[in-house]
Design a protein around this motif. Structure first.
Motif, PDB file in Angstrom:
ATOM      1  N   GLU A   1      -4.272   6.514   2.219  1.00 53.58           N
ATOM      2  CA  GLU A   1      -3.614   5.249   1.888  1.00 53.58           C
ATOM      3  C   GLU A   1      -4.381   4.584   0.756  1.00 53.58           C
ATOM      4  N   SER A   2      -3.641   3.989  -0.168  1.00 53.01           N
ATOM      5  CA  SER A   2      -4.254   3.334  -1.316  1.00 53.01           C
ATOM      6  C   SER A   2      -3.245   2.391  -1.958  1.00 53.01           C
ATOM      7  N   GLU A   3      -3.730   1.548  -2.824  1.00 56.43           N
ATOM      8  CA  GLU A   3      -2.828   0.756  -3.656  1.00 56.43           C
ATOM      9  C   GLU A   3      -2.281   1.677  -4.743  1.00 56.43           C
TER      10      GLU A   3
ATOM     11  N   ARG B   1       7.041  -0.294   6.988  1.00 53.18           N
ATOM     12  CA  ARG B   1       7.349   0.541   5.836  1.00 53.18           C
ATOM     13  C   ARG B   1       8.538  -0.047   5.078  1.00 53.18           C
TER      14      ARG B   1
ATOM     15  N   LEU C   1       0.847  -1.186   0.000  1.00 50.64           N
ATOM     16  CA  LEU C   1       0.000   0.000   0.000  1.00 50.64           C
ATOM     17  C   LEU C   1       0.883   1.237   0.000  1.00 50.64           C
ATOM     18  N   LEU C   2       0.348   2.321  -0.495  1.00 51.58           N
ATOM     19  CA  LEU C   2       1.044   3.598  -0.497  1.00 51.58           C
ATOM     20  C   LEU C   2       0.393   4.487   0.553  1.00 51.58           C
ATOM     21  N   THR C   3       1.216   5.106   1.387  1.00 53.93           N
ATOM     22  CA  THR C   3       0.730   6.046   2.390  1.00 53.93           C
ATOM     23  C   THR C   3       1.264   7.437   2.064  1.00 53.93           C
TER      24      THR C   3
ATOM     25  N   PRO D   1       1.358  -4.573   3.826  1.00 46.22           N
ATOM     26  CA  PRO D   1       0.124  -4.689   4.615  1.00 46.22           C
ATOM     27  C   PRO D   1       0.103  -5.917   5.532  1.00 46.22           C
TER      28      PRO D   1
ATOM     29  N   VAL E   1       4.010   0.561   2.221  1.00 43.11           N
ATOM     30  CA  VAL E   1       3.802  -0.228   3.437  1.00 43.11           C
ATOM     31  C   VAL E   1       3.443  -1.657   3.056  1.00 43.11           C
TER      32      VAL E   1
ATOM     33  N   TRP F   1      10.652   6.965   4.307  1.00 36.63           N
ATOM     34  CA  TRP F   1       9.801   8.039   3.803  1.00 36.63           C
ATOM     35  C   TRP F   1      10.531   8.796   2.707  1.00 36.63           C
TER      36      TRP F   1
ATOM     37  N   ASN G   1       2.794  -4.664   8.273  1.00 37.26           N
ATOM     38  CA  ASN G   1       2.559  -3.256   8.607  1.00 37.26           C
ATOM     39  C   ASN G   1       3.867  -2.478   8.748  1.00 37.26           C
TER      40      ASN G   1
ATOM     41  N   GLN H   1      -3.810  12.261   6.226  1.00 35.86           N
ATOM     42  CA  GLN H   1      -3.169  11.043   5.731  1.00 35.86           C
ATOM     43  C   GLN H   1      -4.125  10.311   4.807  1.00 35.86           C
TER      44      GLN H   1
END
Length: 109
Positions: free
Chosen positions: A40-42, A90, A23-25, A85, A83, A99, A88, A38
């Motif tokens: 979050e998505s694929e 990074r 996932l992208l945060t 999933p 991230v 980051w 959990n 914030q």
């Protein structure tokens, strides 16, 4: 400006094959590091899962981020991270950071 959309395109490139999907945060942080917003998505809205990335391609990932109306004026940063999933955790970049920071400045309305 506060309350407006921030349109951005992230461009990804894998250094090696990726075994599972991540996932992208995206996080908006103020100068002290406080999280303001914030999301979050694929990657690529789910159209380009990381398990399908190859090392010879660039993946464009378009985002529309709604900036909060109460966003403080001045310097903020957009922090981006992949991230895992399952754990959990990074995923570190080639430089070892978890980051990628993009500096922004919020102007008055």
């Amino acid at each position: 400006r506060p309350g407006e959309n921030l349109d951005l395109t992230l461009v990804w490139r894998a250094d090696a094959s990726i075994a599972r999907d991540h996932l992208l945060t995206l996080g908006l942080l103020d100068e002290s590091g406080r999280l303001l917003a914030q999301g979050e998505s694929e990657p690529a809205g789910g159209k380009r899962p990381t398990s399908g990335w190859t090392t010879d391609e660039y993946i464009e990932d378009g985002w529309k981020v709604r900036l909060p109306r109460d966003l403080p004026r001045g310097k903020i940063r957009l922090a981006v991270s992949l991230v895992d999933p399952v754990s959990n955790q990074r995923v570190p970049t080639a430089s070892g950071s978890v980051w990628a920071d993009l500096p922004l400045e919020v102007t008055p309305e």
